[in-house]
Design a protein around this motif. Structure first.
Motif, mmCIF file in Angstrom:
data_model
loop_
_atom_site.group_PDB
_atom_site.id
_atom_site.type_symbol
_atom_site.label_atom_id
_atom_site.label_comp_id
_atom_site.label_asym_id
_atom_site.label_seq_id
_atom_site.Cartn_x
_atom_site.Cartn_y
_atom_site.Cartn_z
ATOM 1 N N ASP A 33 0.828 -1.193 0.000
ATOM 2 C CA ASP A 33 0.000 0.000 0.000
ATOM 3 C C ASP A 33 0.866 1.247 0.000
ATOM 4 N N PRO A 53 0.853 4.545 -1.896
ATOM 5 C CA PRO A 53 0.106 5.357 -2.856
ATOM 6 C C PRO A 53 1.038 6.088 -3.819
ATOM 7 N N SER A 54 0.540 6.271 -5.013
ATOM 8 C CA SER A 54 1.307 6.989 -6.036
ATOM 9 C C SER A 54 1.628 8.410 -5.590
ATOM 10 N N PRO A 94 2.789 8.187 -13.587
ATOM 11 C CA PRO A 94 3.162 7.952 -12.193
ATOM 12 C C PRO A 94 4.555 7.362 -12.040
ATOM 13 N N TRP A 151 5.325 4.780 -10.334
ATOM 14 C CA TRP A 151 5.270 3.323 -10.500
ATOM 15 C C TRP A 151 5.487 2.922 -11.965
ATOM 16 N N LEU A 209 0.218 -4.713 -5.826
ATOM 17 C CA LEU A 209 -0.328 -3.393 -6.124
ATOM 18 C C LEU A 209 -1.853 -3.468 -6.227
ATOM 19 N N GLU A 256 -3.178 1.261 -8.760
ATOM 20 C CA GLU A 256 -1.729 1.391 -8.905
ATOM 21 C C GLU A 256 -1.228 0.617 -10.120
ATOM 22 N N THR A 257 -1.804 -0.573 -10.335
ATOM 23 C CA THR A 257 -1.429 -1.365 -11.506
ATOM 24 C C THR A 257 -1.811 -0.634 -12.779
ATOM 25 N N GLU A 309 -2.098 2.582 -13.211
ATOM 26 C CA GLU A 309 -1.173 3.699 -13.399
ATOM 27 C C GLU A 309 0.181 3.218 -13.896
#
Length: 189
Positions: A2, A4-5, A72, A74, A150, A154-155, A157
């Motif tokens: 966890d 966050p971006s 992002p 990530w 993720l 998130e994935t 992004e």
């Protein structure tokens, strides 16, 4: 996982300003995800550590050039990771080719030692073999969602997809894996 971006973006921006603590925090947060990702690709622990280290160094170099323009952190991290894995594959292929060219006709190929055999993780190889039958998009989504941990957002992004696309791709990938595993079980019976 966890992270966050927004937190990674904040750390990246602080790192660009020369904040050493932010650089260290950034690496501390992304390193476990990178390591899980490369281990899921079937690398030995030693090789995975090497690739993870290479990725972390490359991320630190890239963070200075990164701009918050909607892409992002990530996405940058996993793009670098995929590139480092591809580089490693090319290096291994070149080494294998050079080894074959150097061997004379009567030389025996080098056999792995028991220690090397123990080092090879069978379950990671099985997972890697299963994932290799999937298209790249499904494999990447499953690795990021299941192995790295993720979230869907998130994935999405990281891969430049929508959340809905991630869910569909994940569903199709899991369905394909279930079908493959049930057909292999039926053949083995």
């Amino acid at each position: 996982m966890d992270v966050p971006s927004e937190e990674l973006t904040s750390l990246a921006l602080s790192a660009q300003q020369g904040d050493e603590g932010s650089r260290e925090a950034l690496i501390r947060l992304i390193r476990p995800a990178i390591l899980r990702y490369v281990l899921a690709r079937g690398l030995s622990d030693h090789d995975a550590d090497d690739v993870t280290q290479d990725v972390c160094v490359a991320v630190l170099a890239a963070v200075d050039r990164w701009r918050d323009e909607g892409r992002p952190v990530w996405a940058v991290v996993f793009a670098i990771t995929r590139n480092k894995l591809a580089d490693r594959s090319r290096q291994r292929a070149r080494r294998r080719e050079a080894l074959c060219n150097d061997m004379s006709a009567h030389d025996q190929p080098r056999r792995e030692t028991p220690a090397e055999l123990v080092e090879q993780d069978e379950s990671a190889a099985e997972v890697s073999d299963l994932l290799d039958v999937l298209p790249a998009s499904q494999r990447d989504v499953l690795l990021l969602r299941v192995i790295v941990g993720l979230s869907c957002g998130e994935t999405a992004e990281a891969l430049g997809l929508t959340v809905g696309s991630v869910r569909v791709i994940q569903y199709r990938g899991m369905t394909a894996l279930r079908q493959r595993m049930s057909s292999e079980t039926a053949v083995a019976s």
